[in-house]
Design a protein around this motif. Sequence first.
Motif, PDB file in Angstrom:
ATOM      1  N   HIS A   1      73.171  31.050  96.263  1.00  0.00           N
ATOM      2  CA  HIS A   1      72.344  29.851  96.437  1.00  0.00           C
ATOM      3  C   HIS A   1      71.028  30.313  97.046  1.00  0.00           C
ATOM      4  CE1 HIS A   1      70.960  25.978  97.963  1.00  0.00           C
ATOM      5  NE2 HIS A   1      71.921  25.365  97.284  1.00  0.00           N
ATOM      6  N   ARG A   2      69.953  30.194  96.294  1.00  0.00           N
ATOM      7  CA  ARG A   2      68.668  30.720  96.743  1.00  0.00           C
ATOM      8  C   ARG A   2      68.189  30.040  98.026  1.00  0.00           C
ATOM      9  NH1 ARG A   2      65.444  34.129  92.966  1.00  0.00           N
ATOM     10  NH2 ARG A   2      63.556  33.148  93.659  1.00  0.00           N
ATOM     11  N   GLY A   3      68.355  28.712  98.087  1.00  0.00           N
ATOM     12  CA  GLY A   3      67.906  27.977  99.272  1.00  0.00           C
ATOM     13  C   GLY A   3      68.669  28.424 100.510  1.00  0.00           C
ATOM     14  N   PHE A   4      69.990  28.522 100.356  1.00  0.00           N
ATOM     15  CA  PHE A   4      70.834  28.978 101.469  1.00  0.00           C
ATOM     16  C   PHE A   4      70.451  30.394 101.890  1.00  0.00           C
ATOM     17  CE2 PHE A   4      74.719  31.320 102.724  1.00  0.00           C
ATOM     18  CZ  PHE A   4      74.988  30.657 103.911  1.00  0.00           C
TER      19      PHE A   4
ATOM     20  N   GLN B   1      67.609  31.882 101.557  1.00  0.00           N
ATOM     21  CA  GLN B   1      66.312  31.863 102.249  1.00  0.00           C
ATOM     22  C   GLN B   1      66.459  31.436 103.704  1.00  0.00           C
ATOM     23  OE1 GLN B   1      64.237  29.402  99.464  1.00  0.00           O
ATOM     24  NE2 GLN B   1      63.401  31.129  98.323  1.00  0.00           N
TER      25      GLN B   1
ATOM     26  N   ASN C   1      64.797  20.393 105.932  1.00  0.00           N
ATOM     27  CA  ASN C   1      64.969  20.984 104.603  1.00  0.00           C
ATOM     28  C   ASN C   1      65.950  22.154 104.650  1.00  0.00           C
ATOM     29  OD1 ASN C   1      64.497  21.449 101.814  1.00  0.00           O
ATOM     30  ND2 ASN C   1      63.163  23.152 102.387  1.00  0.00           N
TER      31      ASN C   1
ATOM     32  N   LYS D   1      69.340  20.770 104.713  1.00  0.00           N
ATOM     33  CA  LYS D   1      69.674  20.278 103.374  1.00  0.00           C
ATOM     34  C   LYS D   1      70.162  21.433 102.484  1.00  0.00           C
ATOM     35  CE  LYS D   1      67.085  17.023 100.605  1.00  0.00           C
ATOM     36  NZ  LYS D   1      65.708  16.458 100.509  1.00  0.00           N
ATOM     37  N   GLN D   2      69.469  22.544 102.547  1.00  0.00           N
ATOM     38  CA  GLN D   2      69.849  23.700 101.720  1.00  0.00           C
ATOM     39  C   GLN D   2      71.240  24.212 102.111  1.00  0.00           C
ATOM     40  OE1 GLN D   2      68.206  24.643  99.143  1.00  0.00           O
ATOM     41  NE2 GLN D   2      66.403  23.380  99.521  1.00  0.00           N
TER      42      GLN D   2
ATOM     43  N   ASN E   1      73.796  21.718 100.957  1.00  0.00           N
ATOM     44  CA  ASN E   1      73.896  21.746  99.495  1.00  0.00           C
ATOM     45  C   ASN E   1      74.777  22.923  99.070  1.00  0.00           C
ATOM     46  OD1 ASN E   1      72.557  22.754  96.667  1.00  0.00           O
ATOM     47  ND2 ASN E   1      72.503  20.516  96.864  1.00  0.00           N
TER      48      ASN E   1
ATOM     49  N   THR F   1      65.737  27.498  92.985  1.00  0.00           N
ATOM     50  CA  THR F   1      65.706  26.908  94.329  1.00  0.00           C
ATOM     51  C   THR F   1      67.100  26.766  94.948  1.00  0.00           C
ATOM     52  OG1 THR F   1      65.762  24.729  93.281  1.00  0.00           O
ATOM     53  CG2 THR F   1      63.600  25.572  93.967  1.00  0.00           C
ATOM     54  N   GLY F   2      68.126  26.610  94.125  1.00  0.00           N
ATOM     55  CA  GLY F   2      69.464  26.379  94.668  1.00  0.00           C
ATOM     56  C   GLY F   2      70.446  27.374  94.067  1.00  0.00           C
TER      57      GLY F   2
END
Lengths: 475, 475
Positions: free
Chosen positions: B168-171, B173, B261, B264-265, B268, B299-300
């Motif tokens: 998960h890219r957001g996680f 990051q 945000n 949220k990541q 998610n 992004t996710g």
Amino acid sequence: MSKKENTQALRGMLDYPPKDMEVRTYLRHGIELTAEKFGFKEYDLPIIEALDTFSHKTSSEILQQQAYSFEDKGGRKVLLRPEITPSLARMAAGQAKAYKRPFRWYIIGACYRYERPQKGRLREFHQLNFDILGESSVLYDVEILQLIAELFTAYGIAPHAYQIRYNHRGFAQVALRMLAKMDGAKQSIFFQMVDKKNKLSVQAFEELCHKNFSDEATRDFIKSYLEKTSVSAVTELLETLRKLLSQQLLATKPENAAIENFIKQVENFSQLRKLLGLVDFPSKPIYDPSIVRGFDYYTGLVFEVFDASGEITRSLFGGGRYDLLLAGYLPKQGDLKNGLTGVGFGMGLHIVRLFLEKLGLPLRKKIDTDGKAYLAMMVDRTNTNAKTEASSEEVLALQSFAFKVAACLRNKGYAVEIGAAASSLQKLFTQAKSRGYTLVSILGERELATKAFSLKNIASGEVKNFSLLADAKRK
Amino acid sequence: MSKKENTQALRGMLDYPPKDMEVRTYLRHGIELTAEKFGFKEYDLPIIEALDTFSHKTSSEILQQQAYSFEDKGGRKVLLRPEITPSLARMAAGQAKAYKRPFRWYIIGACYRYERPQKGRLREFHQLNFDILGESSVLYDVEILQLIAELFTAYGIAPHAYQIRYNHRGFAQVALRMLAKMDGAKQSIFFQMVDKKNKLSVQAFEELCHKNFSDEATRDFIKSYLEKTSVSAVTELLETLRKLLSQQLLATKPENAAIENFIKQVENFSQLRKLLGLVDFPSKPIYDPSIVRGFDYYTGLVFEVFDASGEITRSLFGGGRYDLLLAGYLPKQGDLKNGLTGVGFGMGLHIVRLFLEKLGLPLRKKIDTDGKAYLAMMVDRTNTNAKTEASSEEVLALQSFAFKVAACLRNKGYAVEIGAAASSLQKLFTQAKSRGYTLVSILGERELATKAFSLKNIASGEVKNFSLLADAKRK
């Protein structure tokens, strides 16, 4: 990203969102069905080709003015194919020993020409090509025309709505040579001129004729030759040429080979004409000496298909026989016996779409909503967008249940879309309807608890019940 | 045409004569079937795009080093798409109001990259893309992975033959930011480095890591982070981040939006992980922090599909969620609520072909010879190549009869190839066999006289009789 970006495709190119893609799929299915009926097999080719593959094959006008040509990163001169036939010739020559002749092959693919975009003419256009390679009998010329008739029948086009007009390049060359003493260069000028005839007024054509042919006798010949379209006139023309040729065959020994080839062309045209007369067609092909086709590689039959109403003035598409196109690829050059002779046609899908639209014919397969189910989740609480993990447990349970239901229905042959979650039944049914579904399953707490669900036909009210437990037991 | 012309396609591009096209058609049918089951609709896009459509979207490596880019005749900077997603983003933004969300769309089309050709990597390659646009729930992330599992099942690929690895890219990051203080630039370096990990030896990767990250603590973090793959390790990582973030949320008021945000990541990812745990998969997706994907727009969820045997070392294909890709097209920039979020994947058909071949799985539909008839003409005289008209009358009569027989059989649902004329039965049957037919009809003088013919199954010996007269009467 400070300014809003452009959502348009490049000028002269079309996006195909699903509603437009459906039309292309409908046209493709008609093509596949017809290909199957006629024993044709599909092939494909790269869209990028070496410029050399098209030089001296495609018309020089296209190559110089319209081709998307460039140098690749390896310095090769390449182009995006403006048509398919020269690429086919290249591949077919390479495959000459791998497949039994004749090749009965077809392709549906994109071609590229940098032209001024207009109705029915795009810079990226999708077209099909049907070709029979490796047989020179007129039987296959007629088979190609039969295939077109069958394809048009598949699209529901009435026989009176279209016309196939044909000519024979070899026969025309003999007539021009024998009756008007035109050499090859003059013939080229004649063909280029006649190819434009349909787009010009009678007066404009006469002026062009005056410009190209200073000799009045030649102009008179051209005028009368282009008017010879009745059966008796063509029969007379054939007889005249036969007599002239047999006299020359006797008289001029050194020219024998050329004269023999002339006789062959005349007899080939005569056979083609007779066979076309004998074979059933929904719309019988019509002889028209002004059909010559733009490409230089045609040798025998040439034809174009027209909107019979004349509303679409230029031809819908066309094709013909090109017996020498592959000669350069083959070990013994010009050796027709070893060569892969060819006959075929190319048809743009976009112009056919416009033609079907004009005729008020279907453009899409009838939508079949049976067996297509929409799965929606009913969530009776307000915390569906919950950001914390704990409160989303129930949503997760419902979602994973939805995947089990979807798998169960898909296994039974249903097409299933897992759709929205909402807290109002009304909203879910509206969503299902707006997405084109009549079978809907609503999953909520009760379904989750009982592992049972139902599929409701929202048009008829009919309900079918399912149980995951029953399904699991049966396994 | 003095020298023999080249019959090869350009380097790195493939011709698809029928035997190879059959494989693509087989793959396409599997795709169509799966798309139908999951409620996806096909679309298409031009292959030529404005360079601008891909700038800042596709990776700059591809754009600068591999793109087929050139100026068109109108001076526009254009390219042949190296991938499909940016083109889809452009069109989807333009169609945002014409279709109900979510868009469940797929495409099969060619892409172009000037790379060194190698096994499984071509300069022109055909790929499919499946995408769901306009829904950001993890439900659709899982639906995309379910679709891949279904497609692989359709091809007969056993669950143990492949692995889906996800991240998960957001996680990622958030983890890099919160636990190793990496800013955006450092994260980019990290992702680029990790994307190459599979292609490097352990030592080479360590050296690269040393080069990119001079700080030993960071290198230690990276090493341990990439090793955290067990359920308990990931759960612990999640808890650590949750605690850190809720502390920061309380402590640092001005950074609230960023921290929110981040939360949220993390949530998610947590939801995605749970849902993947609950849903049935033939081959359960595996969390792998070294999966990051080359494109910047993810992004996710990101994932890649691998040959589980490891024989094909690089991933077969991959995809992920790209929630901001369409932002630049939309009136209110960055407004996710109005934006078209997306999740999807692209899969090259050629690599799948190689994978199926390696697994010994079918590459073609089983050939069905029922209902496919070969029509041959029996000519008992020696003058079949007659050049004069008179002697060919009988051949013409036979040919036109063959067209009537073909039409009759095609109307009855047979696929018919009108085949050769010869003077030996043996030759005709051999030809029919070599072209793959078991149903053969031989037309000769008797058939012509009686207007009756038979269809013989040359495998079973079974014969079916037909009459054109009977058929005509029935009408």
